[in-house]
Motif scaffolding. Sequence first.
Motif, PDB file in Angstrom:
ATOM      1  N   ASN A   1       0.864  -1.174   0.000  1.00  0.00           N
ATOM      2  CA  ASN A   1       0.000   0.000   0.000  1.00  0.00           C
ATOM      3  C   ASN A   1       0.912   1.238   0.000  1.00  0.00           C
ATOM      4  O   ASN A   1       1.177   1.842   1.030  1.00  0.00           O
ATOM      5  N   VAL A   2       1.401   1.593  -1.179  1.00  0.00           N
ATOM      6  CA  VAL A   2       2.377   2.671  -1.325  1.00  0.00           C
ATOM      7  C   VAL A   2       1.858   4.002  -0.769  1.00  0.00           C
ATOM      8  O   VAL A   2       2.585   4.695  -0.049  1.00  0.00           O
ATOM      9  N   PRO A   3       0.607   4.405  -1.062  1.00  0.00           N
ATOM     10  CA  PRO A   3       0.137   5.680  -0.518  1.00  0.00           C
ATOM     11  C   PRO A   3       0.191   5.747   1.013  1.00  0.00           C
ATOM     12  O   PRO A   3       0.515   6.788   1.585  1.00  0.00           O
ATOM     13  N   LEU A   4      -0.087   4.628   1.686  1.00  0.00           N
ATOM     14  CA  LEU A   4      -0.028   4.607   3.148  1.00  0.00           C
ATOM     15  C   LEU A   4       1.397   4.836   3.635  1.00  0.00           C
ATOM     16  O   LEU A   4       1.635   5.670   4.517  1.00  0.00           O
ATOM     17  N   TYR A   5       2.351   4.117   3.059  1.00  0.00           N
ATOM     18  CA  TYR A   5       3.747   4.292   3.458  1.00  0.00           C
ATOM     19  C   TYR A   5       4.261   5.678   3.069  1.00  0.00           C
ATOM     20  O   TYR A   5       5.029   6.292   3.806  1.00  0.00           O
ATOM     21  N   ALA A   6       3.832   6.174   1.920  1.00  0.00           N
ATOM     22  CA  ALA A   6       4.233   7.514   1.487  1.00  0.00           C
ATOM     23  C   ALA A   6       3.739   8.570   2.471  1.00  0.00           C
ATOM     24  O   ALA A   6       4.461   9.520   2.787  1.00  0.00           O
ATOM     25  N   LEU A   7       2.522   8.397   2.969  1.00  0.00           N
ATOM     26  CA  LEU A   7       1.975   9.327   3.960  1.00  0.00           C
ATOM     27  C   LEU A   7       2.808   9.311   5.238  1.00  0.00           C
ATOM     28  O   LEU A   7       3.155  10.367   5.785  1.00  0.00           O
ATOM     29  N   ARG A   8       3.161   8.132   5.699  1.00  0.00           N
ATOM     30  CA  ARG A   8       3.981   8.017   6.915  1.00  0.00           C
ATOM     31  C   ARG A   8       5.353   8.649   6.713  1.00  0.00           C
ATOM     32  O   ARG A   8       5.872   9.336   7.595  1.00  0.00           O
ATOM     33  N   ILE A   9       5.943   8.398   5.552  1.00  0.00           N
ATOM     34  CA  ILE A   9       7.252   8.981   5.260  1.00  0.00           C
ATOM     35  C   ILE A   9       7.146  10.501   5.167  1.00  0.00           C
ATOM     36  O   ILE A   9       7.994  11.238   5.674  1.00  0.00           O
ATOM     37  N   ARG A  10       6.092  10.991   4.539  1.00  0.00           N
ATOM     38  CA  ARG A  10       5.874  12.439   4.441  1.00  0.00           C
ATOM     39  C   ARG A  10       5.794  13.055   5.831  1.00  0.00           C
ATOM     40  O   ARG A  10       6.353  14.121   6.090  1.00  0.00           O
ATOM     41  N   GLU A  11       5.091  12.384   6.750  1.00  0.00           N
ATOM     42  CA  GLU A  11       4.981  12.888   8.122  1.00  0.00           C
ATOM     43  C   GLU A  11       6.356  12.953   8.793  1.00  0.00           C
ATOM     44  O   GLU A  11       6.670  13.918   9.502  1.00  0.00           O
ATOM     45  N   MET A  12       7.190  11.938   8.559  1.00  0.00           N
ATOM     46  CA  MET A  12       8.542  11.942   9.129  1.00  0.00           C
ATOM     47  C   MET A  12       9.383  13.064   8.519  1.00  0.00           C
ATOM     48  O   MET A  12      10.112  13.761   9.237  1.00  0.00           O
ATOM     49  N   LEU A  13       9.280  13.245   7.201  1.00  0.00           N
ATOM     50  CA  LEU A  13      10.022  14.328   6.554  1.00  0.00           C
ATOM     51  C   LEU A  13       9.587  15.687   7.093  1.00  0.00           C
ATOM     52  O   LEU A  13      10.425  16.537   7.418  1.00  0.00           O
ATOM     53  N   ASP A  14       8.279  15.878   7.176  1.00  0.00           N
ATOM     54  CA  ASP A  14       7.765  17.148   7.702  1.00  0.00           C
ATOM     55  C   ASP A  14       8.207  17.370   9.141  1.00  0.00           C
ATOM     56  O   ASP A  14       8.502  18.494   9.540  1.00  0.00           O
ATOM     57  N   GLY A  15       8.270  16.292   9.923  1.00  0.00           N
ATOM     58  CA  GLY A  15       8.742  16.395  11.302  1.00  0.00           C
ATOM     59  C   GLY A  15      10.194  16.833  11.367  1.00  0.00           C
ATOM     60  O   GLY A  15      10.558  17.692  12.176  1.00  0.00           O
ATOM     61  N   LEU A  16      11.035  16.262  10.536  1.00  0.00           N
ATOM     62  CA  LEU A  16      12.445  16.660  10.498  1.00  0.00           C
ATOM     63  C   LEU A  16      12.587  18.123  10.076  1.00  0.00           C
ATOM     64  O   LEU A  16      13.392  18.869  10.636  1.00  0.00           O
ATOM     65  N   LYS A  17      11.800  18.530   9.081  1.00  0.00           N
ATOM     66  CA  LYS A  17      11.857  19.918   8.618  1.00  0.00           C
ATOM     67  C   LYS A  17      11.411  20.880   9.707  1.00  0.00           C
ATOM     68  O   LYS A  17      12.064  21.902   9.956  1.00  0.00           O
ATOM     69  N   ALA A  18      10.307  20.559  10.382  1.00  0.00           N
ATOM     70  CA  ALA A  18       9.761  21.457  11.406  1.00  0.00           C
ATOM     71  C   ALA A  18      10.650  21.515  12.641  1.00  0.00           C
ATOM     72  O   ALA A  18      10.895  22.590  13.197  1.00  0.00           O
ATOM     73  N   THR A  19      11.136  20.368  13.070  1.00  0.00           N
ATOM     74  CA  THR A  19      11.919  20.301  14.306  1.00  0.00           C
ATOM     75  C   THR A  19      13.320  20.864  14.142  1.00  0.00           C
ATOM     76  O   THR A  19      13.835  21.537  15.033  1.00  0.00           O
ATOM     77  N   HIS A  20      13.935  20.601  12.987  1.00  0.00           N
ATOM     78  CA  HIS A  20      15.338  20.966  12.809  1.00  0.00           C
ATOM     79  C   HIS A  20      15.566  22.046  11.762  1.00  0.00           C
ATOM     80  O   HIS A  20      16.705  22.435  11.525  1.00  0.00           O
ATOM     81  N   GLY A  21      14.493  22.500  11.116  1.00  0.00           N
ATOM     82  CA  GLY A  21      14.628  23.540  10.104  1.00  0.00           C
ATOM     83  C   GLY A  21      15.309  23.060   8.837  1.00  0.00           C
ATOM     84  O   GLY A  21      15.878  23.856   8.103  1.00  0.00           O
ATOM     85  N   TYR A  22      15.254  21.750   8.585  1.00  0.00           N
ATOM     86  CA  TYR A  22      15.894  21.194   7.401  1.00  0.00           C
ATOM     87  C   TYR A  22      15.121  21.561   6.143  1.00  0.00           C
ATOM     88  O   TYR A  22      13.906  21.712   6.155  1.00  0.00           O
ATOM     89  N   SER A  23      15.842  21.636   5.042  1.00  0.00           N
ATOM     90  CA  SER A  23      15.202  21.759   3.737  1.00  0.00           C
ATOM     91  C   SER A  23      14.607  20.397   3.391  1.00  0.00           C
ATOM     92  O   SER A  23      14.888  19.396   4.049  1.00  0.00           O
ATOM     93  N   GLU A  24      13.814  20.352   2.328  1.00  0.00           N
ATOM     94  CA  GLU A  24      13.237  19.083   1.877  1.00  0.00           C
ATOM     95  C   GLU A  24      14.341  18.058   1.568  1.00  0.00           C
ATOM     96  O   GLU A  24      14.265  16.909   1.988  1.00  0.00           O
TER      97      GLU A  24
END
Length: 106
Positions: free
Chosen positions: A52-75
Amino acid sequence: MTLDELIDFDLDVSQVEEAIERSSEELEEKIDWTNAWSKRYPILATYQNEVNVPLYALRIREMLDGLKATHGYSELDAMLALKDILYGVWKQSKEKETSAKAGRAN
């Protein structure tokens, strides 16, 4: 690892580093990495039909957004950090597997 294997490994690493330095962003966009790597790892050509690629993609997106928000990282920086974390998890699992096999052999 033998000395010959270590020397060969060093040559392979330097060749990869050189190829990375010479590649441009424009060239990288033209390469179908999934297709290229699926020749060595066939799962890359088939998992999309099983997972279920969309499900895993959503989870990965949440992790990426978390890294960006918490650490100010670029995409890109968030993606590279997450890739490195995933590699670390994979490496630990391989080490556990190797230890378990060694334990069974004794």
